[in-house]
Design an enzyme around this catalytic site. Structure first.
Site, PDB file in Angstrom:
ATOM      1  N   CYS A  60       0.827  -1.216   0.000  1.00  0.00           N
ATOM      2  CA  CYS A  60       0.000   0.000   0.000  1.00  0.00           C
ATOM      3  C   CYS A  60       0.855   1.257   0.000  1.00  0.00           C
ATOM      4  O   CYS A  60       0.633   2.178  -0.776  1.00  0.00           O
ATOM      5  CB  CYS A  60      -0.947  -0.009   1.209  1.00  0.00           C
ATOM      6  N   CYS A  65      -1.598   1.757  -2.949  1.00  0.00           N
ATOM      7  CA  CYS A  65      -2.571   2.829  -2.689  1.00  0.00           C
ATOM      8  C   CYS A  65      -1.967   4.233  -2.643  1.00  0.00           C
ATOM      9  O   CYS A  65      -2.481   5.149  -3.281  1.00  0.00           O
ATOM     10  CB  CYS A  65      -3.284   2.645  -1.348  1.00  0.00           C
ATOM     11  N   LYS A  68      -0.068   5.437  -5.899  1.00  0.00           N
ATOM     12  CA  LYS A  68      -1.127   5.491  -6.929  1.00  0.00           C
ATOM     13  C   LYS A  68      -2.007   6.720  -6.728  1.00  0.00           C
ATOM     14  O   LYS A  68      -2.290   7.458  -7.653  1.00  0.00           O
ATOM     15  CB  LYS A  68      -1.930   4.186  -6.860  1.00  0.00           C
ATOM     16  N   TYR A 195      -9.865  -2.910 -10.599  1.00  0.00           N
ATOM     17  CA  TYR A 195      -9.447  -1.685  -9.901  1.00  0.00           C
ATOM     18  C   TYR A 195      -8.193  -1.063 -10.536  1.00  0.00           C
ATOM     19  O   TYR A 195      -8.156   0.122 -10.876  1.00  0.00           O
ATOM     20  CB  TYR A 195      -9.088  -2.013  -8.451  1.00  0.00           C
ATOM     21  N   GLU A 199      -7.775   2.482 -12.677  1.00  0.00           N
ATOM     22  CA  GLU A 199      -7.053   3.582 -12.031  1.00  0.00           C
ATOM     23  C   GLU A 199      -5.880   4.047 -12.896  1.00  0.00           C
ATOM     24  O   GLU A 199      -5.691   5.249 -13.110  1.00  0.00           O
ATOM     25  CB  GLU A 199      -6.582   3.146 -10.646  1.00  0.00           C
ATOM     26  N   HIS A 453     -26.976  21.806   0.487  1.00  0.00           N
ATOM     27  CA  HIS A 453     -27.253  22.349  -0.833  1.00  0.00           C
ATOM     28  C   HIS A 453     -26.361  23.551  -1.143  1.00  0.00           C
ATOM     29  O   HIS A 453     -26.175  24.398  -0.275  1.00  0.00           O
ATOM     30  CB  HIS A 453     -28.716  22.807  -0.899  1.00  0.00           C
ATOM     31  N   GLU A 458     -26.145  15.517  -1.692  1.00  0.00           N
ATOM     32  CA  GLU A 458     -27.521  15.680  -1.209  1.00  0.00           C
ATOM     33  C   GLU A 458     -28.507  14.796  -1.974  1.00  0.00           C
ATOM     34  O   GLU A 458     -29.589  14.482  -1.490  1.00  0.00           O
ATOM     35  CB  GLU A 458     -27.968  17.141  -1.261  1.00  0.00           C
TER      36      GLU A 458
HETATM   37  P1  NDP Z   1      -9.153  -7.298 -10.165  1.00  0.00           P
HETATM   38  O1  NDP Z   1      -9.475  -8.633  -9.662  1.00  0.00           O
HETATM   39  O2  NDP Z   1      -9.886  -6.129  -9.659  1.00  0.00           O
HETATM   40  O3  NDP Z   1      -9.268  -7.296 -11.755  1.00  0.00           O
HETATM   41  C1  NDP Z   1      -8.584  -8.253 -12.505  1.00  0.00           C
HETATM   42  C2  NDP Z   1      -8.856  -8.020 -13.965  1.00  0.00           C
HETATM   43  O4  NDP Z   1      -8.047  -8.916 -14.723  1.00  0.00           O
HETATM   44  C3  NDP Z   1     -10.294  -8.291 -14.364  1.00  0.00           C
HETATM   45  O5  NDP Z   1     -10.681  -7.387 -15.357  1.00  0.00           O
HETATM   46  C4  NDP Z   1     -10.213  -9.718 -14.904  1.00  0.00           C
HETATM   47  O6  NDP Z   1     -11.170 -10.006 -15.882  1.00  0.00           O
HETATM   48  C5  NDP Z   1      -8.869  -9.702 -15.569  1.00  0.00           C
HETATM   49  N1  NDP Z   1      -8.319 -11.047 -15.687  1.00  0.00           N
HETATM   50  C6  NDP Z   1      -8.049 -11.909 -14.685  1.00  0.00           C
HETATM   51  N2  NDP Z   1      -7.564 -13.063 -15.187  1.00  0.00           N
HETATM   52  C7  NDP Z   1      -7.543 -12.914 -16.527  1.00  0.00           C
HETATM   53  C8  NDP Z   1      -7.161 -13.763 -17.605  1.00  0.00           C
HETATM   54  N3  NDP Z   1      -6.688 -14.992 -17.384  1.00  0.00           N
HETATM   55  N4  NDP Z   1      -7.263 -13.289 -18.863  1.00  0.00           N
HETATM   56  C9  NDP Z   1      -7.739 -12.045 -19.090  1.00  0.00           C
HETATM   57  N5  NDP Z   1      -8.126 -11.189 -18.113  1.00  0.00           N
HETATM   58  C10 NDP Z   1      -8.025 -11.629 -16.845  1.00  0.00           C
HETATM   59  O7  NDP Z   1      -7.579  -7.162  -9.948  1.00  0.00           O
HETATM   60  P2  NDP Z   1      -6.612  -5.912  -9.939  1.00  0.00           P
HETATM   61  O8  NDP Z   1      -5.312  -6.463 -10.412  1.00  0.00           O
HETATM   62  O9  NDP Z   1      -7.175  -4.741 -10.636  1.00  0.00           O
HETATM   63  O10 NDP Z   1      -6.523  -5.567  -8.405  1.00  0.00           O
HETATM   64  C11 NDP Z   1      -6.252  -6.593  -7.450  1.00  0.00           C
HETATM   65  C12 NDP Z   1      -6.976  -6.319  -6.165  1.00  0.00           C
HETATM   66  O11 NDP Z   1      -6.301  -5.290  -5.466  1.00  0.00           O
HETATM   67  C13 NDP Z   1      -8.410  -5.791  -6.313  1.00  0.00           C
HETATM   68  O12 NDP Z   1      -9.332  -6.792  -6.515  1.00  0.00           O
HETATM   69  C14 NDP Z   1      -8.602  -5.081  -5.010  1.00  0.00           C
HETATM   70  O13 NDP Z   1      -8.945  -6.034  -4.039  1.00  0.00           O
HETATM   71  C15 NDP Z   1      -7.210  -4.526  -4.722  1.00  0.00           C
HETATM   72  N6  NDP Z   1      -7.102  -3.111  -5.130  1.00  0.00           N
HETATM   73  C16 NDP Z   1      -7.887  -2.182  -4.536  1.00  0.00           C
HETATM   74  C17 NDP Z   1      -7.795  -0.849  -4.887  1.00  0.00           C
HETATM   75  C18 NDP Z   1      -8.672   0.153  -4.219  1.00  0.00           C
HETATM   76  O14 NDP Z   1      -9.235  -0.160  -3.170  1.00  0.00           O
HETATM   77  N7  NDP Z   1      -8.845   1.334  -4.787  1.00  0.00           N
HETATM   78  C19 NDP Z   1      -6.858  -0.395  -5.917  1.00  0.00           C
HETATM   79  C20 NDP Z   1      -6.100  -1.453  -6.490  1.00  0.00           C
HETATM   80  C21 NDP Z   1      -6.216  -2.747  -6.110  1.00  0.00           C
HETATM   81  P3  NDP Z   1     -12.631 -10.584 -15.517  1.00  0.00           P
HETATM   82  O15 NDP Z   1     -13.355  -9.452 -14.888  1.00  0.00           O
HETATM   83  O16 NDP Z   1     -13.178 -10.979 -16.828  1.00  0.00           O
HETATM   84  O17 NDP Z   1     -12.420 -11.727 -14.580  1.00  0.00           O
END
Ligand code: NDP
Length: 468
Positions: A60, A65, A68, A195, A199, A453, A458
């Site tokens: 983080c 976090c 980022k 996510y 971002e 407001h 709101e």
């Molecule tokens: P996510 O799980 O959010 O997203 C993963 C993405 O990768 C999805 O679009 C998924 O597609 C795709 N994907 C996974 N496997 C494959 C594959 N084999 N082929 C093609 N596409 C694939 O993961 P992130 O890496 O974005 O983030 C990891 C975690 O970190 C988040 O889930 C969250 O818990 C945490 N995080 C939180 C943040 C915040 O609170 N602001 C910021 C950043 C991270 P599909 O949807 O089709 O499965």
């Protein structure tokens, strides 16, 4: 069979702090969850060591976090500058130095790393620098030394994971490298639509990069409320991000000029950089879990019970390595609850209901509670209240972007089941909403509140008519 409850009870009674081991607690991983657990335990009098192979602060603070969000802040000025024209500002010669931003971000993460070191020192915990490997249920090896502890807490987090696509792992950057690029790419392909993908798409686009977002689903953010997914897809397009849905990457190659990305339909893109944002996996490689007979699930996450206790009675685990809800504040809550339970005579387990979260895309997305799809599945009949409007600021700025807000209400009890927002300050607004949802607020509680407001927030207390 391990008598876990007996172990918890024994931990709270006498014999808690013993000199038979080097430490009462060894924490592996000085990230958010590990540092919180370590310093709270030390505050209760435990002799604590925290082992870290990289920089204290963890994902983080060092490569997640915090840096980022600093880049998100940096990127947001681009939109502000565009919007300012509608308010009479004439901004000439606007330019941005990516290297200055990265240097400023690095300075801040170095400061925070220092804060984490000081937190541990002031709590009286030892920081042992190096990679920790389990040698048994009470033993951890770092370099040539074996340290022993009555209990061990594993808080090693996760790491980016990339699907098995030729050239992807080899040539694509992940969020680790994206925060440290010396030069901003003119054209970047981002793979995934979770996510991290959204971002970073927002960050690079705002600074002027051409961004292609490639994902296999029809809409970004699988698992989020469908209206939110549709709304954000439109907003991202309006912000100039090229959405390529329903596609997977077949191959990535590196050339002298950049990269060649071939999709499954044969189309080819030629970006400077490719970024894989395809999820994260528990960081268990080389940890030696087998030495303590610690069980993992199919995703490689350490299996734990509600007390964060693993299959080995003396070993606990918190945060992303357990793959429960992978968010920093959740890891912190798990680490704190562990320390209170074991060392503070205050047994408590984390409650995972109504954990709010935000995606710091541009615009922001934030949610608490259930999506409409989840709510319908669990509760059957639900009422939807929603508002889609052009924020007041956008009337003069001319930006066509709309804010979207949605309440999901149990039709029988009027309980608020879910709150969702896409729009400026969604994360800031949602934190307060989460308190209401956690308290079990009904729609009538929202109706009884007077709005502030003029504000966007709101709208959450002025929605009167459910969607037909
Ligand atoms: P996510 O799980 O959010 O997203 C993963 C993405 O990768 C999805 O679009 C998924 O597609 C795709 N994907 C996974 N496997 C494959 C594959 N084999 N082929 C093609 N596409 C694939 O993961 P992130 O890496 O974005 O983030 C990891 C975690 O970190 C988040 O889930 C969250 O818990 C945490 N995080 C939180 C943040 C915040 O609170 N602001 C910021 C950043 C991270 P599909 O949807 O089709 O499965």
């Amino acid at each position: 069979m391990v008598d876990k409850d007996a172990d918890i009870v024994a931990a709270q009674s006498e014999g808690q702090f013993t000199k038979a081991y080097d430490y009462d607690l060894i924490v592996i991983g000085a990230g958010s969850g590990g540092v919180r657990a370590g310093r709270i335990a030390a505050g209760y009098g435990a002799r604590v060591a925290v082992i870290e192979g990289d920089r204290p602060g963890g994902t983080c603070v060092i490569r997640g976090c915090v840096p980022k969000k600093l880049l998100v802040y940096g990127a947001s000025f681009a939109g502000e500058a565009e919007d300012a024209a509608g308010f009479g500002w004439q901004i000439e010669g606007l330019s941005h130095s990516w290297s200055d931003l990265i240097a400023a971000k690095d300075k801040e993460t170095a400061r925070l790393e220092g804060v984490y070191r000081t937190l541990l020192k002031n709590a009286g915990a030892d920081l042992i620098e190096g990679w920790g490997h389990l040698k048994g249920p009470h033993e951890v090896e770092v370099g040539d030394t074996i340290y022993t502890a009555k209990r061990i807490l594993i808080a090693v987090g996760g790491q980016p994971s990339t699907p098995d696509v030729p050239g992807l792992a080899e040539y694509a950057i992940t969020s680790n490298e994206a925060l440290d690029l010396h030069k901003r790419p003119d054209h970047i392909v981002i793979y995934g639509s979770g996510y991290i993908a959204l971002e970073f798409a927002g960050i690079f686009r705002a600074f002027g990069s051409k961004v292609d977002l490639i994902y296999r689903a029809d809409l970004p953010l699988r698992g989020f409320d469908m209206d939110v997914r549709e709304h954000i897809a439109e907003a991202l397009r309006d912000r100039g991000i090229n959405l390529i849905s329903g596609r997977i990457i077949a191959e990535v190659k590196k050339t002298a000029e950049g990269h060649v990305v071939t999709l499954d339909d044969g189309s080819v893109l030629s970006p400077d950089e490719v970024m894989a944002a395809t999820g994260r996996a528990p960081n268990i490689n080389g940890l030696g879990l087998e030495a303590a007979a610690i069980e993992t699930n199919a995703r490689g996450a350490i299996k734990v019970d509600e007390w964060s206790q693993t299959s080995a009675a003396s070993v606990f685990a918190v945060g992303d390595v357990t793959d429960r809800i992978n968010l920093t504040p959740v890891a912190i809550a798990e680490g704190h609850a562990f320390a209170d339970t074991i060392y503070g005579d205050m047994p408590r387990a984390v409650n995972y209901d109504a954990v709010p979260s935000a995606v710091f895309s541009q615009p922001n997305i934030a949610s608490v509670g259930l999506s409409q799809e989840q709510a319908e599945e669990v509760y059957g009949r639900v009422q939807i209240f929603e508002s889609r409007f052009r924020a007041m600021k956008n009337t003069l700025s001319g930006r066509p972007e709309k804010t979207y807000m949605k309440l999901i209400v149990d039709a029988d009890t009027q309980k608020i089941l879910g709150v969702h927002m896409v729009g400026p300050d969604a994360a800031e607004i949602m934190q307060g909403m989460a308190i209401a949802v956690k308290m079990g607020a009904r729609k009538s509680d929202f109706d009884a509140v007077i709005g502030i407001h003029p504000s966007a927030a709101e709208e959450f207390v002025t929605m009167r008519t459910p969607r037909a």
